[in-house]
Design an enzyme around this catalytic site. Structure first.
Site, PDB file in Angstrom:
ATOM      1  NE  ARG A 145      -3.693  -0.438   2.965  1.00  0.00           N
ATOM      2  CZ  ARG A 145      -4.744  -0.295   3.204  1.00  0.00           C
ATOM      3  NH1 ARG A 145      -5.470  -1.249   2.303  1.00  0.00           N
ATOM      4  NH2 ARG A 145      -4.895   0.625   2.646  1.00  0.00           N
ATOM      5  CE1 TYR A 148      -4.387   7.191  -2.785  1.00  0.00           C
ATOM      6  CE2 TYR A 148      -4.945   6.285  -0.614  1.00  0.00           C
ATOM      7  CZ  TYR A 148      -5.199   7.199  -1.940  1.00  0.00           C
ATOM      8  OH  TYR A 148      -6.257   8.077  -1.356  1.00  0.00           O
ATOM      9  CG  ASP A 149      -0.988   3.874   2.730  1.00  0.00           C
ATOM     10  OD1 ASP A 149      -1.639   3.991   1.418  1.00  0.00           O
ATOM     11  OD2 ASP A 149      -0.416   2.950   3.606  1.00  0.00           O
ATOM     12  CB  VAL A 190     -15.903  -1.679   1.691  1.00  0.00           C
ATOM     13  CG1 VAL A 190     -15.618   0.301   3.024  1.00  0.00           C
ATOM     14  CG2 VAL A 190     -16.593  -2.754   2.764  1.00  0.00           C
ATOM     15  CB  VAL A 191     -19.294   2.183   0.025  1.00  0.00           C
ATOM     16  CG1 VAL A 191     -20.766   2.418  -0.611  1.00  0.00           C
ATOM     17  CG2 VAL A 191     -19.039   1.745   1.436  1.00  0.00           C
ATOM     18  CG  ASN A 193     -15.961  -4.430  -3.276  1.00  0.00           C
ATOM     19  OD1 ASN A 193     -16.071  -3.991  -4.374  1.00  0.00           O
ATOM     20  ND2 ASN A 193     -14.813  -5.231  -3.413  1.00  0.00           N
ATOM     21  NE  ARG A 214     -11.587   1.175   6.420  1.00  0.00           N
ATOM     22  CZ  ARG A 214      -9.929   0.348   7.242  1.00  0.00           C
ATOM     23  NH1 ARG A 214     -10.146  -0.023   8.519  1.00  0.00           N
ATOM     24  NH2 ARG A 214      -9.152  -0.513   6.901  1.00  0.00           N
TER      25      ARG A 214
END
Length: 327
Positions: A145, A148-149, A190-191, A193, A214
């Site tokens: 990750r 991006y981070d 997540v939303v 998906n 979250r």
């Protein structure tokens, strides 16, 4: 909302958040230049704006220098979901770092005010809860990750150095999980998906045991915060958290989405991704004090609007083209 700028550049303007921001700026009477390379953005997101006299779309990659005359810059360009930023991690870093340099140079030359859309991912797997802006983060700099981070963390560094060294008028916001219409259906968030899986009556895939949390902010609320911060003259450079402090476990979110969709989907558990944060919730006291801002959209109301949009999308897009996680 007052009209506050003649010419506004929105990088990543054909993306999920960017397209909503372009709409808001046009409604305020600004001339809007929407810049996007369409890697994760889509012309469909801005199709209804293309006929507007004060709207211009430019297909361009922020990693390449750009010569324009603008008064304000919202720098939103960067793939923001793991599916997309892991596809080409080197390019993701370039987008954050080279893109920031190019936009900061443009702002310096034009004397423009510039806002950087940073991310809650700069906190990594946070050591404090909720996350405050003075938290320096707990990030794995060599993990999957990190493109991006760490790219976003470096972009913040560049913004503050241009502010100190060159006097560029900057605003840095750290955006927490945001959802709403025009999310990419295959971005792995997540939303999106959960909603697509529920509408298609597929099993809803919950990572790990689902106890990780979250906090979800509706896109209209987020845009309110972005615009309010950019409008504020003589504002501190930030960073400022923008997000919804209402925390929910991922397993509970799955149940809520299934219920709102009227779905027959069951829940299945899949492997938790490496370096996935256990908890994520913003402290928004700074945004409240500085901007008088707080999110006003309740989760179920925002999810309802999001579900309606995805339901309409699925009527026009063949199911086999919707690539979301399966167990």
């Amino acid at each position: 909302m007052k009209h506050y700028a003649e010419r506004v550049l929105v990088t990543g303007g054909a993306g999920f958040i960017g397209s909503h921001l372009c709409e808001r700026l046009l409604a305020a009477g600004s001339d809007v230049i929407c810049l996007d390379n369409l890697f994760t953005g889509a012309k469909a997101n801005i199709a209804h704006l293309l006929g507007e006299a004060n709207f211009e779309f430019v297909r361009h990659d922020v990693t390449e220098a750009l010569s324009l005359e603008v008064d304000r810059i919202f720098n939103l360009a960067c793939p923001a979901s793991p599916v997309h930023y892991k596809h080409d991690p080197v390019q993701t870093v370039k987008t954050s770092v080279h893109g920031a340099i190019n936009m900061l140079e443009l702002a310096r030359r034009c004397g423009a005010r510039i806002l950087q859309a940073s991310t809650s991912e700069v906190y990594g797997d946070p050591l404090s809860h909720p996350q405050k802006e003075d938290d320096w983060g707990n990030v794995n700099p060599i993990g999957p990750r990190a493109c991006y981070d760490e790219g976003k963390r470096c972009a913040e560094t560049l913004f503050f150095d241009y502010h100190r060294q060159h006097g560029v008028d900057i605003r840095v916001v750290r955006i927490f999980n945001t959802y709403g219409p025009r999310m990419h259906p295959s971005d792995g968030r997540v939303v999106s998906n959960f909603v697509v899986q529920a509408l298609l009556d597929r099993p809803i895939t919950v990572a790990g045991d689902g106890t990780q949390t979250r906090s979800f902010c509706y896109v209209d609320d987020l845009v309110d915060g972005l615009v309010a911060y950019m409008e504020l003259d003589d504002a501190p450079p930030g960073p400022v958290n923008l997000g919804n402090p209402e925390e929910i476990a991922i397993a509970a979110l799955a149940e809520t989405v299934a219920r709102l969709c009227g779905s027959r989907s069951s829940t299945v558990h899949v492997k938790l991704e490496r370096d996935d944060p256990a908890r994520r919730r913003p402290d928004i006291a700074r945004a409240a004090d500085l901007l008088g801002w707080s999110p006003g959209t309740e989760l179920e109301r925002g999810l309802g609007a999001t579900i309606d949009w995805f339901r309409e999308l699925l009527r026009t897009v063949p199911e086999e083209r919707i690539d979301v996680a399966r167990p």
